[in-house]
Design an enzyme around this catalytic site. Structure first.
Site, PDB file in Angstrom:
ATOM      1  N   TYR A 180       6.848  -9.927   6.788  1.00 53.41           N
ATOM      2  CA  TYR A 180       6.696  -8.495   7.042  1.00 53.41           C
ATOM      3  C   TYR A 180       7.276  -8.164   8.407  1.00 53.41           C
ATOM      4  O   TYR A 180       7.241  -8.991   9.332  1.00 53.41           O
ATOM      5  CB  TYR A 180       5.215  -8.093   7.020  1.00 53.41           C
ATOM      6  CG  TYR A 180       4.608  -8.002   5.647  1.00 53.41           C
ATOM      7  CD1 TYR A 180       4.608  -6.804   4.935  1.00 53.41           C
ATOM      8  CD2 TYR A 180       4.028  -9.119   5.045  1.00 53.41           C
ATOM      9  CE1 TYR A 180       4.043  -6.716   3.669  1.00 53.41           C
ATOM     10  CE2 TYR A 180       3.472  -9.044   3.777  1.00 53.41           C
ATOM     11  CZ  TYR A 180       3.481  -7.838   3.098  1.00 53.41           C
ATOM     12  OH  TYR A 180       2.937  -7.757   1.850  1.00 53.41           O
ATOM     13  N   ASP A 203       0.816  -1.208   0.000  1.00 53.27           N
ATOM     14  CA  ASP A 203       0.000   0.000   0.000  1.00 53.27           C
ATOM     15  C   ASP A 203       0.852   1.263   0.000  1.00 53.27           C
ATOM     16  O   ASP A 203       2.070   1.216   0.222  1.00 53.27           O
ATOM     17  CB  ASP A 203      -0.908   0.032   1.234  1.00 53.27           C
ATOM     18  CG  ASP A 203      -1.974  -1.051   1.197  1.00 53.27           C
ATOM     19  OD1 ASP A 203      -2.257  -1.558   0.109  1.00 53.27           O
ATOM     20  OD2 ASP A 203      -2.508  -1.380   2.271  1.00 53.27           O
TER      21      ASP A 203
END
Length: 285
Positions: A128, A70
């Site tokens: 992540y 994003d």
């Protein structure tokens, strides 16, 4: 979830005669970009690399990534590939791209792969990191790269929640309404908080999470909810309850994008083979 149950195409575009497939691993600072994926009228990482490749190679180039990130989300090792008729040696693409790209995007490596490789569909795991730091310890270099919080909660408290996210679950609770996945079941191989130090010696809490794939906003929703639970001294059993209830309205909050990094994309099938064996044993398959 057994790998055989992963929803992936059995085939994808191969190479035409005379074409080669080049794999890239890419690091980028997400602040100047509206995410990874090409969007009309927006500056994105994918499009910036495609523009350079198309100009240098004098051919239209499409870059395929392992997945989207994003706006504002960073990457240390995003995977991608493109096909070309150029005879430039694969290793030189790293040098060429880094010469022409803005310094907010760096090519970590470039190599040639076969037609059976696809940056997205060959991915075996994604990892992540989420970084947080006390607001009163933030430095000028941290803005947009680390999330500032008022309190750093004890690791044992945060890990009492994080440990419940490990394994195979339906993560509907932590998905966004914008997620279009048919199934919300995912495998999480690693879910843990630890303490690291930045280059100036300042304390940072890091959440590491690795899995076969993630839902839209899943990591940020999990982090935001864990921090909220810690602030309210809620119990691990309460956290497990909202995971099990599969209700998006139970998420406490979504953490900001600035502390999130796509740390690694792995194409190594053996890296989490132990999880596959463990899953089969526990499920009796």
């Amino acid at each position: 979830m057994a790998r055989a149950d992963w929803r992936r195409p059995e085939s994808f575009k191969g190479l035409d005669e005379g074409e080669r497939r080049i794999r890239l691993f890419i690091a980028y600072d997400g602040r100047p970009y509206s995410g990874w994926q090409r969007q009309e009228g927006e500056k994105t990482v994918q499009e910036e690399i495609e523009k350079v490749l198309s100009s240098v190679l004098d051919e239209e180039v499409t870059l395929y990534g392992s997945g989207r990130t994003d706006s504002g989300v960073h990457a240390l090792r995003q995977g991608a590939h493109f096909d070309t008729r150029s005879r430039i040696s694969a290793e030189k693409f790293k040098i060429i791209l880094n010469t022409h790209l803005e310094k907010s995007i760096r090519i970590v490596s470039s190599d040639e792969v076969g037609p059976d490789f696809h940056a997205r569909f060959s991915t075996e795991s994604r990892e992540y990191w989420y970084l947080i730091k006390r607001a009163d310890g933030m430095l000028p270099f941290d803005d947009g790269k680390i999330t500032a919080v008022r309190t750093l909660y004890p690791l044992d408290t945060l890990n009492s929640y994080a440990g419940l996210l490990y394994g195979t679950h339906d993560y509907t609770t932590f998905s966004s309404a914008r997620d279009k996945s048919l199934s919300k079941v995912r495998d999480i191989y690693v879910s843990a908080w630890d303490e690291v130090r930045d280059e100036f010696g300042s304390q940072i809490l890091r959440y590491r999470v690795a899995g076969n794939a993630f839902l839209y906003h899943q990591v940020r929703s999990m982090v935001g909810t864990m921090l909220s639970f810690a602030s309210k001294a809620l119990s691990p059993s309460d956290f497990k309850d909202i995971l099990d209830r599969k209700d998006r309205s139970l998420v406490h909050k979504t953490a900001p994008s600035d502390g999130l990094y796509l740390a690694e994309v792995s194409y190594d099938r053996m890296k989490y083979e132990w999880f596959e064996r463990e899953y089969r044993k526990s499920s009796g398959t």
